[in-house]
Design a protein around this motif. Structure first.
Motif, PDB file in Angstrom:
ATOM      1  N   MET A 106     -46.398   6.143  -0.555  1.00  0.00           N
ATOM      2  CA  MET A 106     -45.065   5.605  -0.717  1.00  0.00           C
ATOM      3  C   MET A 106     -44.140   6.194   0.336  1.00  0.00           C
ATOM      4  O   MET A 106     -44.303   7.323   0.745  1.00  0.00           O
ATOM      5  CB  MET A 106     -44.545   5.904  -2.098  1.00  0.00           C
ATOM      6  CG  MET A 106     -44.566   4.644  -2.914  1.00  0.00           C
ATOM      7  SD  MET A 106     -43.706   4.718  -4.428  1.00  0.00           S
ATOM      8  CE  MET A 106     -45.095   4.726  -5.506  1.00  0.00           C
ATOM      9  N   ARG A 107     -43.173   5.402   0.690  1.00  0.00           N
ATOM     10  CA  ARG A 107     -42.278   5.818   1.760  1.00  0.00           C
ATOM     11  C   ARG A 107     -40.854   6.037   1.244  1.00  0.00           C
ATOM     12  O   ARG A 107     -40.498   5.597   0.159  1.00  0.00           O
ATOM     13  CB  ARG A 107     -42.305   4.765   2.835  1.00  0.00           C
ATOM     14  CG  ARG A 107     -43.773   4.638   3.352  1.00  0.00           C
ATOM     15  CD  ARG A 107     -43.851   4.007   4.649  1.00  0.00           C
ATOM     16  NE  ARG A 107     -45.159   3.968   5.231  1.00  0.00           N
ATOM     17  CZ  ARG A 107     -46.137   3.136   4.913  1.00  0.00           C
ATOM     18  NH1 ARG A 107     -46.017   2.308   3.915  1.00  0.00           N
ATOM     19  NH2 ARG A 107     -47.263   3.137   5.590  1.00  0.00           N
ATOM     20  N   ASP A 108     -40.070   6.693   2.053  1.00  0.00           N
ATOM     21  CA  ASP A 108     -38.682   7.010   1.725  1.00  0.00           C
ATOM     22  C   ASP A 108     -37.822   5.757   1.891  1.00  0.00           C
ATOM     23  O   ASP A 108     -37.770   5.163   2.970  1.00  0.00           O
ATOM     24  CB  ASP A 108     -38.224   8.125   2.677  1.00  0.00           C
ATOM     25  CG  ASP A 108     -36.791   8.559   2.450  1.00  0.00           C
ATOM     26  OD1 ASP A 108     -35.989   7.804   1.867  1.00  0.00           O
ATOM     27  OD2 ASP A 108     -36.462   9.674   2.883  1.00  0.00           O
ATOM     28  N   ILE A 109     -37.142   5.371   0.823  1.00  0.00           N
ATOM     29  CA  ILE A 109     -36.316   4.162   0.856  1.00  0.00           C
ATOM     30  C   ILE A 109     -35.217   4.255   1.913  1.00  0.00           C
ATOM     31  O   ILE A 109     -34.853   3.249   2.529  1.00  0.00           O
ATOM     32  CB  ILE A 109     -35.735   3.834  -0.535  1.00  0.00           C
ATOM     33  CG1 ILE A 109     -35.119   2.417  -0.542  1.00  0.00           C
ATOM     34  CG2 ILE A 109     -34.726   4.890  -0.959  1.00  0.00           C
ATOM     35  CD1 ILE A 109     -34.708   1.917  -1.903  1.00  0.00           C
ATOM     36  N   GLN A 110     -34.692   5.457   2.145  1.00  0.00           N
ATOM     37  CA  GLN A 110     -33.638   5.628   3.151  1.00  0.00           C
ATOM     38  C   GLN A 110     -34.190   5.287   4.546  1.00  0.00           C
ATOM     39  O   GLN A 110     -33.496   4.676   5.355  1.00  0.00           O
ATOM     40  CB  GLN A 110     -33.115   7.072   3.158  1.00  0.00           C
ATOM     41  CG  GLN A 110     -32.693   7.584   1.791  1.00  0.00           C
ATOM     42  CD  GLN A 110     -31.333   7.121   1.344  1.00  0.00           C
ATOM     43  OE1 GLN A 110     -30.627   6.435   2.054  1.00  0.00           O
ATOM     44  NE2 GLN A 110     -30.951   7.493   0.143  1.00  0.00           N
ATOM     45  N   GLU A 111     -35.426   5.685   4.806  1.00  0.00           N
ATOM     46  CA  GLU A 111     -36.064   5.377   6.091  1.00  0.00           C
ATOM     47  C   GLU A 111     -36.369   3.883   6.207  1.00  0.00           C
ATOM     48  O   GLU A 111     -36.223   3.292   7.275  1.00  0.00           O
ATOM     49  CB  GLU A 111     -37.346   6.195   6.278  1.00  0.00           C
ATOM     50  CG  GLU A 111     -37.100   7.646   6.625  1.00  0.00           C
ATOM     51  CD  GLU A 111     -36.506   7.828   8.017  1.00  0.00           C
ATOM     52  OE1 GLU A 111     -37.198   7.553   9.007  1.00  0.00           O
ATOM     53  OE2 GLU A 111     -35.340   8.252   8.090  1.00  0.00           O
ATOM     54  N   ILE A 112     -36.783   3.283   5.104  1.00  0.00           N
ATOM     55  CA  ILE A 112     -37.046   1.835   5.111  1.00  0.00           C
ATOM     56  C   ILE A 112     -35.737   1.092   5.390  1.00  0.00           C
ATOM     57  O   ILE A 112     -35.699   0.152   6.186  1.00  0.00           O
ATOM     58  CB  ILE A 112     -37.657   1.358   3.776  1.00  0.00           C
ATOM     59  CG1 ILE A 112     -39.001   2.042   3.515  1.00  0.00           C
ATOM     60  CG2 ILE A 112     -37.791  -0.157   3.753  1.00  0.00           C
ATOM     61  CD1 ILE A 112     -40.129   1.668   4.426  1.00  0.00           C
ATOM     62  N   ALA A 113     -34.656   1.509   4.744  1.00  0.00           N
ATOM     63  CA  ALA A 113     -33.343   0.884   4.974  1.00  0.00           C
ATOM     64  C   ALA A 113     -32.939   1.040   6.440  1.00  0.00           C
ATOM     65  O   ALA A 113     -32.437   0.091   7.062  1.00  0.00           O
ATOM     66  CB  ALA A 113     -32.292   1.500   4.061  1.00  0.00           C
ATOM     67  N   ARG A 114     -33.162   2.220   6.981  1.00  0.00           N
ATOM     68  CA  ARG A 114     -32.843   2.477   8.396  1.00  0.00           C
ATOM     69  C   ARG A 114     -33.667   1.537   9.291  1.00  0.00           C
ATOM     70  O   ARG A 114     -33.145   0.934  10.223  1.00  0.00           O
ATOM     71  CB  ARG A 114     -33.129   3.946   8.723  1.00  0.00           C
ATOM     72  CG  ARG A 114     -32.540   4.444   9.995  1.00  0.00           C
ATOM     73  CD  ARG A 114     -32.657   5.967  10.123  1.00  0.00           C
ATOM     74  NE  ARG A 114     -31.731   6.620   9.199  1.00  0.00           N
ATOM     75  CZ  ARG A 114     -32.090   7.372   8.152  1.00  0.00           C
ATOM     76  NH1 ARG A 114     -33.342   7.619   7.903  1.00  0.00           N
ATOM     77  NH2 ARG A 114     -31.178   7.900   7.370  1.00  0.00           N
ATOM     78  N   TYR A 115     -34.946   1.410   8.981  1.00  0.00           N
ATOM     79  CA  TYR A 115     -35.821   0.532   9.762  1.00  0.00           C
ATOM     80  C   TYR A 115     -35.305  -0.914   9.721  1.00  0.00           C
ATOM     81  O   TYR A 115     -35.217  -1.586  10.742  1.00  0.00           O
ATOM     82  CB  TYR A 115     -37.264   0.593   9.241  1.00  0.00           C
ATOM     83  CG  TYR A 115     -38.181  -0.324   9.996  1.00  0.00           C
ATOM     84  CD1 TYR A 115     -38.822   0.102  11.154  1.00  0.00           C
ATOM     85  CD2 TYR A 115     -38.386  -1.645   9.587  1.00  0.00           C
ATOM     86  CE1 TYR A 115     -39.644  -0.740  11.877  1.00  0.00           C
ATOM     87  CE2 TYR A 115     -39.197  -2.497  10.305  1.00  0.00           C
ATOM     88  CZ  TYR A 115     -39.822  -2.040  11.443  1.00  0.00           C
ATOM     89  OH  TYR A 115     -40.621  -2.897  12.168  1.00  0.00           O
ATOM     90  N   ILE A 116     -34.978  -1.390   8.523  1.00  0.00           N
ATOM     91  CA  ILE A 116     -34.494  -2.764   8.366  1.00  0.00           C
ATOM     92  C   ILE A 116     -33.202  -2.962   9.158  1.00  0.00           C
ATOM     93  O   ILE A 116     -33.057  -3.948   9.881  1.00  0.00           O
ATOM     94  CB  ILE A 116     -34.295  -3.118   6.873  1.00  0.00           C
ATOM     95  CG1 ILE A 116     -35.657  -3.206   6.171  1.00  0.00           C
ATOM     96  CG2 ILE A 116     -33.512  -4.422   6.710  1.00  0.00           C
ATOM     97  CD1 ILE A 116     -35.575  -3.267   4.657  1.00  0.00           C
ATOM     98  N   GLY A 117     -32.262  -2.037   9.024  1.00  0.00           N
ATOM     99  CA  GLY A 117     -31.001  -2.145   9.760  1.00  0.00           C
ATOM    100  C   GLY A 117     -31.226  -2.196  11.258  1.00  0.00           C
ATOM    101  O   GLY A 117     -30.660  -3.045  11.957  1.00  0.00           O
ATOM    102  N   LEU A 118     -32.060  -1.307  11.767  1.00  0.00           N
ATOM    103  CA  LEU A 118     -32.338  -1.278  13.209  1.00  0.00           C
ATOM    104  C   LEU A 118     -33.082  -2.529  13.658  1.00  0.00           C
ATOM    105  O   LEU A 118     -32.813  -3.073  14.735  1.00  0.00           O
ATOM    106  CB  LEU A 118     -33.140  -0.025  13.564  1.00  0.00           C
ATOM    107  CG  LEU A 118     -32.373   1.290  13.451  1.00  0.00           C
ATOM    108  CD1 LEU A 118     -33.316   2.481  13.511  1.00  0.00           C
ATOM    109  CD2 LEU A 118     -31.296   1.388  14.527  1.00  0.00           C
ATOM    110  N   SER A 119     -34.006  -3.011  12.840  1.00  0.00           N
ATOM    111  CA  SER A 119     -34.744  -4.223  13.185  1.00  0.00           C
ATOM    112  C   SER A 119     -33.797  -5.422  13.282  1.00  0.00           C
ATOM    113  O   SER A 119     -33.895  -6.228  14.211  1.00  0.00           O
ATOM    114  CB  SER A 119     -35.844  -4.489  12.157  1.00  0.00           C
ATOM    115  OG  SER A 119     -36.569  -5.648  12.494  1.00  0.00           O
ATOM    116  N   LEU A 120     -32.886  -5.533  12.325  1.00  0.00           N
ATOM    117  CA  LEU A 120     -31.901  -6.623  12.369  1.00  0.00           C
ATOM    118  C   LEU A 120     -31.057  -6.533  13.637  1.00  0.00           C
ATOM    119  O   LEU A 120     -30.872  -7.531  14.344  1.00  0.00           O
ATOM    120  CB  LEU A 120     -31.003  -6.589  11.135  1.00  0.00           C
ATOM    121  CG  LEU A 120     -31.645  -7.035   9.824  1.00  0.00           C
ATOM    122  CD1 LEU A 120     -30.810  -6.593   8.634  1.00  0.00           C
ATOM    123  CD2 LEU A 120     -31.861  -8.540   9.806  1.00  0.00           C
TER     124      LEU A 120
END
Length: 174
Positions: free
Chosen positions: A1-15
């Motif tokens: 499982m991964r850190d939701i904060q990092e996933i959110a960061r990834y999504i924001g940067l990807s967008l």
């Protein structure tokens, strides 16, 4: 499982790397769809992160991510910028750095990017309408006045079965 904060960061940067806008509200909805579709493609017992969304007025919300970004911009619909996700000045190198930390498999990254492409071009208002029309959020808001606060968690089982049924129906129609 991964850190939701990092996933959110990834999504924001990807967008941002795709030239798409990202607001705190939009980020919440895409996190929700990433988790939902992740379970569909990798199995109900496999979640990308441990947190469960709550049935807030404007759709599914992950409180820890809400608190991280709520004061970054004047309103939940205002656009976040690169500086909200990284100290780097180049969005692509920031995205690459976060992706390395998350250590996605090729299949995971392809799925997450597909979800970002599917939902990322939508406005936060469109995403609110989508989630309000879908069973996982609607069943937890049933009987509540439209503007009443709720911290009721959505059911991961309902999220999985709802989107799995949509996926199966779409595959049958092709």
């Amino acid at each position: 499982m991964r850190d939701i904060q990092e996933i959110a960061r990834y999504i924001g940067l990807s967008l941002l790397s795709k030239g798409l806008s990202v607001s705190p509200l939009k980020l919440q909805k895409i996190l929700y769809y990433v988790q939902s579709w992740y379970m569909v493609f990798f199995g109900r017992k496999n979640t990308l992160f441990a947190e469960v969304p709550q049935a807030w007025v404007n759709g599914p919300v992950y409180p820890c991510v809400y608190h991280q970004y709520k004061d970054c911009v004047p309103g939940m619909c205002d656009h976040l910028a690169l500086l909200h996700f990284s100290k780097k000045e180049d969005v692509n190198s920031a995205l690459e750095e976060v992706a390395e930390r998350l250590n996605f498999t090729v299949e995971e990254q392809e799925l997450i990017e597909s979800v970002i492409m599917l939902y990322g071009s939508k406005t936060q208002n469109e995403l609110i309408l989508y989630t309000h029309a879908e069973k996982p959020w609607a069943e937890k808001r049933e009987g509540l006045p439209p503007y009443q606060r709720s911290d009721c968690e959505l059911s991961l089982d309902t999220m999985y079965s709802y989107y799995k049924a949509r996926h199966d129906k779409n595959r049958q129609s092709k």
